[in-house]
Design an enzyme around this catalytic site. Structure first.
Site, short mmCIF file in Angstrom:
data_model
loop_
_atom_site.label_atom_id
_atom_site.label_comp_id
_atom_site.label_asym_id
_atom_site.label_seq_id
_atom_site.Cartn_x
_atom_site.Cartn_y
_atom_site.Cartn_z
N GLY A 16 52.34 40.75 34.69
CA GLY A 16 51.53 40.95 35.61
C GLY A 16 52.33 41.55 36.87
O GLY A 16 53.48 41.97 36.90
N GLY A 18 52.31 41.90 41.36
CA GLY A 18 51.60 41.55 42.75
C GLY A 18 52.47 42.05 43.84
O GLY A 18 53.45 42.72 43.58
N GLY A 19 52.04 41.67 45.01
CA GLY A 19 52.86 42.00 46.01
C GLY A 19 54.17 41.55 46.08
O GLY A 19 55.29 42.02 46.90
N MET A 20 54.68 40.38 45.38
CA MET A 20 55.96 39.98 45.27
C MET A 20 56.92 40.54 44.21
O MET A 20 57.86 40.11 43.91
CB MET A 20 55.74 38.39 45.29
CG MET A 20 55.31 37.75 46.37
SD MET A 20 55.45 35.82 46.52
CE MET A 20 54.44 35.38 47.73
N VAL A 23 56.17 41.16 37.10
CA VAL A 23 56.56 39.84 36.37
C VAL A 23 56.66 40.32 34.83
O VAL A 23 55.69 40.81 34.36
CB VAL A 23 55.79 38.42 36.60
CG1 VAL A 23 56.07 37.52 35.66
CG2 VAL A 23 55.78 38.11 38.08
N ASP A 131 51.37 29.41 49.75
CA ASP A 131 50.44 30.50 49.29
C ASP A 131 49.82 29.98 47.88
O ASP A 131 49.77 30.67 47.10
CB ASP A 131 51.39 31.77 48.82
CG ASP A 131 50.46 33.08 48.49
OD1 ASP A 131 49.44 33.10 48.79
OD2 ASP A 131 51.11 33.78 47.80
#
Length: 812
Positions: A16, A18-20, A23, A131
């Site tokens: 995946g 995301g903003g972080m 992965v 979060d």
């Protein structure tokens, strides 16, 4: 990235993005296991300041070890690519499960319970998720819940934000994070699950996680988004302005669950559920056997008893509850045990007004009168002096009691007509009918630790701080006389919190001892006080309720344990009857509660157990924080300003010493044995710490270097090993290499100075029966500042240090 290797991790698939960061699944070729790699964004990885901060946070997060928390294994770097190595969790995340529709209540509560347990474990370590959202919660095929990305919203800087508003479908995964650490005015977290305070850019604490937990549970039960909008701005506006409605919940939703959701989703965090442990307890009670809907609210306590004591289901109990909210003061009404189940009555809720910003005394529990008609407590208005206040339950207001200024630790006469209290180192009583105040006796030692009053006019109280003893005195006045002595053969160091049993002849009290088998709640009689037996282990203050129970607090939970006052023994297991009960911040078992003869129990509501350490400049302005919040006691900054030594309490209220690196905020444990290690002072060269330990039964001074493996040992000269007394280090002055320490005996306190450069034996600076505390030598070695109760209350004095001259009171 697929097919490449980073260190000994071989990347096999993308999971995946995301903003972080992205992965990936990877194979750990050394340990032969599958892991998840979070590849940090390049804009982040190239920023040395952000990476240094991230590494500090990651070390803290790696300390989490819980079956419902996905573990962090480490950090790796290869050819400029930095990755976070994490536990690979197989399973579906909750966002996909919720997208298919509502989750049945029992299944949703099972998931929520495991999420609550994960949050509780992290919060106990001072770690906030910040979060929490469905995408960060996975459920394995076996039904095990794993919470992902703990604390990473704080640890990581933001990804580059697009200037185009995202679509509504992306809002549940829209990160909006502060670019430079956690600072006021900037936002951390994911929009749709932010608490109102996060949405406003305010600092987040564990109550933000409780809000997100409430949103998560609401969405599991409804299959809908609680807060939505076309843009992130719309979502944030909805969070701050939209009132949460429970109408979308399934009709069969338990009233207990509805109540829990409302407490989690209060916009004002001061009114929000203060601790996720309370939510965990509530969920356990519902899952233990409550029907999905239709039960009367008054059954809530009965459910708690059944959930905590399923072995006693054949015993029929009924509990009627009344909640009395008094700016943090609560009351819980418990009726006697019945042989037949009575008619169930609805719970009664009512709110009482109090003077604005009235502050309560953490060390003085509220005291409910024996007849159950009044509650007395210590409070102080803004800028005012603490005094006694009373609230009669049949009256609409509370009122201050004149003449009780400076009062502490109130307790009632058996007839509910007088209140005893401490002021100016005297035990006094207020006769309510006339308003007269009478002196009962002087305290034989400073530091009062609880009193009790029987029907024959005898008062038994504890005084003496951490070496407290029990004394008895007539309620009509007289000289306080020792009731019993500490049993040195059992390692007893203090007797606390006396409580008369119904016969007025037997007293329960808490014994402190470093020998665990001898510490705990004991009982003795006035006729033979030296003959005592242990009732319960631990150090929890306990009271007897006429329903035939002992009441005590453990980790914020008020428990009731069946007790036979005739045989002086417990007759069953403890069961919880209330959660979020306040306690002294450094001892979660020193509960702030009281009980009447009619079964009314009052308690102070829960306050946060963790303390934040702040850096403050000389103007009093906060300029930063140090480390993570924790259950800190006293702290000391090293002379070279590089480290902070801190006392940290464990779940049982026992202290170990930790050392916090001032630059990095990373804490390292210095002591690990089961004794209390407290009252630390630094050596002038900042290489050693002198502290007191009660491992021997007395409190003696030990010296230890900063390496955890280096053993602590007494000083070679034997200083700080006074038999039968407590030895406490107070300071270690560079000027003259002078050690300042105190000795605490049964009747006297002594302040001593010792030159460690061969200046002869210790010099007695003061020896008196007054309370003496916190002596400090000025940096130039000429002056001594200290606190004393010689005026009747603690005041600050300054006098010449090891020179002739008078001391002057400088406090007003």
């Amino acid at each position: 990235m697929i097919g490449k290797s980073i260190s000994h991790y071989s990347i096999t698939a993308k999971l995946g993005q995301g903003g972080m960061g992205e992965v990936y699944r990877a194979a750990d070729t050394r340990l032969n296991r599958q892991v998840a790699l979070k590849v940090l964004p390049q804009v982040f990885a190239k920023d040395e300041q952000r990476m240094a901060r991230f590494e500090r946070e990651a070390r803290v997060l790696a300390s989490l070890n819980h079956p419902n928390i996905a573990s962090i294994y480490g950090l790796e770097e290869s050819n400029g690519t930095r990755v976070l190595v994490m536990e690979l969790v197989e399973g579906e995340d909750l966002s996909r499960r919720i997208a298919r529709g509502p989750i049945p209540q029992e299944e949703a509560l099972e998931i929520a319970l495991q999420v609550a347990e994960a949050l509780e474990n992290a919060h106990e370590k001072g770690i906030v998720h910040r979060d929490l959202k469905p995408a960060n919660v996975k459920v394995t095929a076996e039904g095990v819940v794993k919470v992902l990305d703990f604390g990473l919203a704080k640890a990581m800087a933001p990804a580059e934000m697009s200037s185009v508003n995202p679509s509504a479908s992306d809002l549940a995964d829209s990160p909006t994070m502060a670019p430079e650490g956690t600072v006021p005015g900037l936002i951390l977290g994911t929009a749709a699950y932010m608490s109102p305070e996060q949405a406003r850019g305010k600092p987040a604490d564990k109550r933000a996680d409780i809000w997100s937990f409430g949103v998560l549970l609401w969405e599991m039960l409804t299959g809908q988004s609680l807060f939505s909008g076309e843009t992130i701005t719309d979502v944030l506006a909805a969070i701050m302005t939209k009132e949460v409605s429970l109408e979308a919940l399934p009709p069969s939703t338990s009233p207990s669950v509805r109540g829990l959701l409302m407490r989690c989703l209060r916009k004002d965090r001061r009114r929000r559920l203060p601790d996720i442990g309370s939510a965990r307890l509530e969920l356990q009670e519902v899952l233990a056997g409550a029907s999905p809907g239709g039960e009367a609210p008054s059954m809530k306590v009965e459910e708690a008893v059944q959930a905590g004591g399923r072995r006693h289901r054949r015993e029929r109990r009924a509990w009627v509850s009344a909640v009395l909210v008094l700016t943090g003061l609560c009351a819980f009404l418990v009726v006697r045990r019945l042989t037949e189940a009575p008619e169930l009555r609805p719970a009664v809720h009512f709110v009482l007004d109090t003077p604005a910003d009235l502050a309560f005394d953490d060390f003085s529990p509220s005291a409910v009168s024996p007849d159950g008609r009044s509650i007395a407590f210590v409070g102080a208005p803004p800028g005012g002096t603490a005094q006694l206040w009373i609230r009669r339950l049949e009256a609409p207001e509370i009122r201050a009691l004149p003449g009780t200024e400076g009062a502490e630790a109130p307790f009632w006469s058996p007839d509910s007509e007088s209140i005893a209290f401490i002021a100016e180192r005297e035990l006094r009583k207020l006769v309510l009918a006339s308003g007269t105040i009478q002196r009962i006796c002087s305290l034989p030692q400073a530091d009062f630790n609880g009193g009790t009053w029987n029907g024959e006019g005898t008062i038994v109280f504890s005084a003496g701080g951490e070496t407290s003893s029990l004394y008895s005195v007539s309620a009509g006045g007289g000289e306080a006389k020792p009731l019993m002595s500490h049993d040195k053969s059992r390692g007893e160091t203090a007797h606390f919190d006396p409580e008369f049993l119904p016969d007025g002849q037997h007293i329960m009290f808490v014994v402190w001892s470093p020998k665990a088998e001898n510490a705990g709640l004991h009982v003795a009689s006035l006729q033979a006080p030296g003959e005592r037996r242990r009732i319960l282990p631990g150090r929890a203050r306990s009271l007897y309720a006429t329903s035939g129970h002992l009441l005590f607090v453990r980790e914020g939970i008020l428990l009731a344990q069946p007790f036979d006052p005739n045989r002086l023994m417990t007759t069953g297991e403890a069961v919880p009857i209330a959660s979020a009960v306040g306690a002294w911040i450094n001892d979660p078992n020193e509960g702030s509660f009281s009980v009447s003869k009619t079964g009314l129990v009052s308690w102070m509501s829960h306050v946060a157990a963790n303390v934040r350490l702040d850096w403050v400049n000389r103007e009093g302005k906060r300029i930063g924080t140090l480390g993570e919040p924790g259950r800190y006691g006293q702290i000391a900054l090293s002379p070279d300003n590089r480290r902070v030594a801190a006392e940290v309490a464990d779940a049982d209220g026992r202290y170990d010493l930790w050392v916090i690196d001032a630059a990095r905020g990373v804490a390292s444990r210095l002591t690990t044995d089961p004794a209390n290690e407290r009252d630390r002072v630094w050596s002038p060269d900042s290489r050693e710490i002198l502290f007191s330990s009660d491992a021997s039964g007395d409190q003696n001074l030990l010296l230890k270097g900063l390496q955890a493996s280096e053993p602590a040992a007494p000083r070679p000269d034997g200083i700080g090993q006074t038999p039968g007394q407590r030895d406490i280090a107070e300071g270690w002055a560079h000027e003259g290499n002078t050690l300042l320490y105190m000795t605490f005996g049964p009747q006297e306190r002594g302040l001593w100075a010792l030159s460690l450069d061969g200046g002869g034996p210790p010099q007695a600076l003061m020896k008196n029966r007054f309370g003496l505390d916190e002596p400090q030598v000025s940096p130039d070695g000429r002056w001594l500042a200290y606190m004393s109760t010689e005026s009747g209350r603690y005041e600050v004095y300054v006098g010449p240090f090891r020179r002739r001259g008078e001391s002057v009171r400088v406090s007003t």
